[in-house]
Design a protein around this motif. Structure first.
Motif, PDB file in Angstrom:
ATOM      1  N   GLN A 157      -4.082   3.648 -11.965  1.00 20.06           N
ATOM      2  CA  GLN A 157      -4.978   3.592 -11.038  1.00 20.06           C
ATOM      3  C   GLN A 157      -4.259   2.061 -10.975  1.00 20.06           C
ATOM      4  N   GLN A 158      -3.518   1.260 -11.962  1.00 20.47           N
ATOM      5  CA  GLN A 158      -3.543  -0.677 -11.344  1.00 20.47           C
ATOM      6  C   GLN A 158      -2.494  -0.332 -10.436  1.00 20.47           C
ATOM      7  N   HIS A 159      -1.725   0.326  -9.666  1.00 24.57           N
ATOM      8  CA  HIS A 159      -0.655   0.964  -8.901  1.00 24.57           C
ATOM      9  C   HIS A 159      -1.620  -0.112  -7.639  1.00 24.57           C
ATOM     10  N   LEU A 160      -2.414   1.146  -7.332  1.00 28.56           N
ATOM     11  CA  LEU A 160      -3.753   1.701  -6.489  1.00 28.56           C
ATOM     12  C   LEU A 160      -4.651   0.903  -6.464  1.00 28.56           C
ATOM     13  N   GLN A 161      -5.098  -0.329  -7.682  1.00 32.32           N
ATOM     14  CA  GLN A 161      -5.787  -1.273  -6.985  1.00 32.32           C
ATOM     15  C   GLN A 161      -5.374  -2.384  -6.723  1.00 32.32           C
ATOM     16  N   GLN A 162      -4.113  -2.455  -7.023  1.00 31.55           N
ATOM     17  CA  GLN A 162      -3.482  -3.577  -6.595  1.00 31.55           C
ATOM     18  C   GLN A 162      -2.648  -3.806  -4.889  1.00 31.55           C
ATOM     19  N   ILE A 163      -3.005  -2.762  -4.779  1.00 31.01           N
ATOM     20  CA  ILE A 163      -2.553  -1.638  -3.113  1.00 31.01           C
ATOM     21  C   ILE A 163      -3.816  -1.582  -2.167  1.00 31.01           C
ATOM     22  N   GLU A 164      -4.917  -2.074  -3.324  1.00 30.54           N
ATOM     23  CA  GLU A 164      -6.180  -2.110  -2.743  1.00 30.54           C
ATOM     24  C   GLU A 164      -6.247  -3.489  -2.268  1.00 30.54           C
ATOM     25  N   THR A 165      -6.410  -4.641  -2.959  1.00 33.03           N
ATOM     26  CA  THR A 165      -5.919  -5.821  -2.914  1.00 33.03           C
ATOM     27  C   THR A 165      -5.361  -6.551  -1.687  1.00 33.03           C
ATOM     28  N   TRP A 166      -3.712  -5.848  -2.123  1.00 36.03           N
ATOM     29  CA  TRP A 166      -3.015  -6.299  -1.003  1.00 36.03           C
ATOM     30  C   TRP A 166      -3.691  -5.831   0.474  1.00 36.03           C
ATOM     31  N   ILE A 167      -4.310  -4.643   0.793  1.00 37.87           N
ATOM     32  CA  ILE A 167      -4.343  -4.677   2.308  1.00 37.87           C
ATOM     33  C   ILE A 167      -5.886  -5.255   2.586  1.00 37.87           C
ATOM     34  N   GLY A 175       3.528  -9.075   0.695  1.00 40.44           N
ATOM     35  CA  GLY A 175       3.052  -8.291  -0.910  1.00 40.44           C
ATOM     36  C   GLY A 175       3.038  -6.593  -1.045  1.00 40.44           C
ATOM     37  N   LEU A 176       2.942  -5.743   0.236  1.00 41.15           N
ATOM     38  CA  LEU A 176       2.809  -4.973   0.050  1.00 41.15           C
ATOM     39  C   LEU A 176       3.838  -3.900   0.636  1.00 41.15           C
ATOM     40  N   SER A 177       4.931  -4.449   1.795  1.00 43.83           N
ATOM     41  CA  SER A 177       5.936  -4.879   2.086  1.00 43.83           C
ATOM     42  C   SER A 177       7.243  -4.638   1.469  1.00 43.83           C
ATOM     43  N   GLN A 178       7.247  -5.533   0.707  1.00 43.50           N
ATOM     44  CA  GLN A 178       8.520  -5.980  -1.167  1.00 43.50           C
ATOM     45  C   GLN A 178       7.543  -3.806  -1.994  1.00 43.50           C
ATOM     46  N   PHE A 179       6.518  -4.275  -1.990  1.00 39.05           N
ATOM     47  CA  PHE A 179       6.215  -2.976  -2.927  1.00 39.05           C
ATOM     48  C   PHE A 179       6.600  -1.597  -1.787  1.00 39.05           C
ATOM     49  N   LEU A 180       6.589  -1.272  -1.060  1.00 39.00           N
ATOM     50  CA  LEU A 180       7.203  -0.332   0.182  1.00 39.00           C
ATOM     51  C   LEU A 180       8.721  -0.491  -0.201  1.00 39.00           C
ATOM     52  N   GLU A 181       9.080  -1.121  -0.530  1.00 40.31           N
ATOM     53  CA  GLU A 181      10.527  -1.376  -0.207  1.00 40.31           C
ATOM     54  C   GLU A 181      11.153  -1.028  -1.013  1.00 40.31           C
ATOM     55  N   GLN A 182      10.252  -1.386  -1.973  1.00 35.79           N
ATOM     56  CA  GLN A 182      11.014  -0.942  -3.947  1.00 35.79           C
ATOM     57  C   GLN A 182      10.823   0.679  -4.005  1.00 35.79           C
ATOM     58  N   THR A 183       9.421   0.577  -3.380  1.00 36.10           N
ATOM     59  CA  THR A 183       9.134   2.801  -4.291  1.00 36.10           C
ATOM     60  C   THR A 183      10.116   2.926  -3.211  1.00 36.10           C
ATOM     61  N   GLN A 184      10.574   2.303  -1.931  1.00 34.39           N
ATOM     62  CA  GLN A 184      11.801   3.461  -1.186  1.00 34.39           C
ATOM     63  C   GLN A 184      13.037   3.567  -1.741  1.00 34.39           C
ATOM     64  N   ARG A 185      13.462   2.568  -2.650  1.00 38.63           N
ATOM     65  CA  ARG A 185      14.689   2.216  -3.392  1.00 38.63           C
ATOM     66  C   ARG A 185      14.764   3.292  -4.458  1.00 38.63           C
ATOM     67  N   GLU A 186      13.497   2.923  -5.253  1.00 40.54           N
ATOM     68  CA  GLU A 186      13.523   4.024  -6.704  1.00 40.54           C
ATOM     69  C   GLU A 186      13.143   5.399  -6.084  1.00 40.54           C
TER      70      GLU A 186
END
Length: 286
Positions: A247-257, A264-275
């Motif tokens: 839920q915390q990560h969803l809230q962060q995504i909501e804030t970025w959008i 911020g959202l781009s860096q997050f998605l690049e990180q999740t792609q690597r992980e």
């Protein structure tokens, strides 16, 4: 080796098919006589019955309890009068802490097991002999676990084509909360959110357009309700902790959008792609 399987649903039935295919003497117990008839017709078992007392005649060296999680300990308790002194017992439940220690106290030759394989359909009619091939099969010994139990379970894991993984019950439950139990809750929430679209035209269009992305994301949420309930009830603390983190990560995504913070959202998605690539299941196959 003579093996008895108590509970001939998807997992029990698939184990029976594979073990019989590999030349083992396999016997089945089911509460439903029709399930026994189906198992016999499929050639999954050599004999099948509805009474636990039939185990005495079969004298199995290994008993696999493949019932729903809530029934594992009651089933083991009911089995005790019919087990020989050397019979090894295991289960296939998706949560181990509530099961392993109490079961070992009831029967010292018990070892917890969890084959990481499944389908959205249940029952002997959905069983597949190769369901476990290449999949992790977790064994959760504790200090009191006797060595001979592990030897027999290791043989089982190898015979069904699975990859053996050893860990303790607590670590198992924390890990599967992330990769199995949390996804069920997330997936179920996605299905509910889409289904609550108030415009029926949009809802029908969404259903029509749904393709592989929605299929893959929603699959586990469309599975057997009892399994999801067992996960939440018996692994409650780990599931709650993981839901809060999610839920915390969803809230962060909501804030970025909401604030149009695209970097911020781009860096997050690049990180999740690597992980994402760190999970063996997502790595390219040779």
């Amino acid at each position: 080796m003579r093996i008895a399987i108590v509970g001939l649903g998807l997992i029990g039935g698939s184990l029976a098919l594979k073990l019989t295919e590999q030349g083992y003497a396999v016997f089945g117990i089911s509460r439903n006589l029709m399930t026994c008839e189906q198992a016999l017709a499929l050639g999954a078992v050599q004999a099948c019955g509805t009474e636990l007392a039939q185990l005495q005649a079969w004298d199995p060296q290994l008993v696999l309890i493949c019932t729903p999680l809530e029934q594992v300990l009651p089933t083991l308790t009911a089995l005790l009068p019919y087990l020989s002194a050397e019979t090894v017992v295991s289960d296939v439940g998706s949560v181990k802490q509530p099961i392993v220690r109490p079961a070992t106290q009831l029967w010292p030759l018990f070892v917890g097991g969890h084959p990481m394989a499944g389908k959205t359909t249940q029952g002997i009619q959905s069983a597949e002999a190769d369901l476990f091939v290449g999949r992790p099969y977790v064994l959760t010994p504790i200090a009191e676990t006797r060595p001979q139990t592990l030897e027999i379970l290791q043989e089982l894991v190898a015979v069904v084509g699975a990859e053996g993984v050893f860990t303790d019950p607590a670590r198992h439950d924390r890990a599967v909360a992330w990769i199995s139990h949390l996804p069920v809750m997330i997936s179920a929430s996605l299905i509910t959110s889409v289904s609550q679209e108030v415009d029926p035209v949009i809802l029908e269009l969404a259903r029509t357009l749904a393709s592989s992305g929605f299929r893959d994301t929603s699959r586990v949420g469309g599975g057997i309700p009892q399994l999801g309930l067992e996960m939440a009830r018996h692994n409650r603390q780990a599931v709650l902790a993981n839901l809060r983190s999610y839920q915390q990560h969803l809230q962060q995504i909501e804030t970025w959008i909401e604030k149009e913070q695209w970097d911020g959202l781009s860096q997050f998605l690049e990180q999740t792609q690597r992980e994402w690539r760190q999970f063996p299941v997502n790595q390219p196959q040779p």
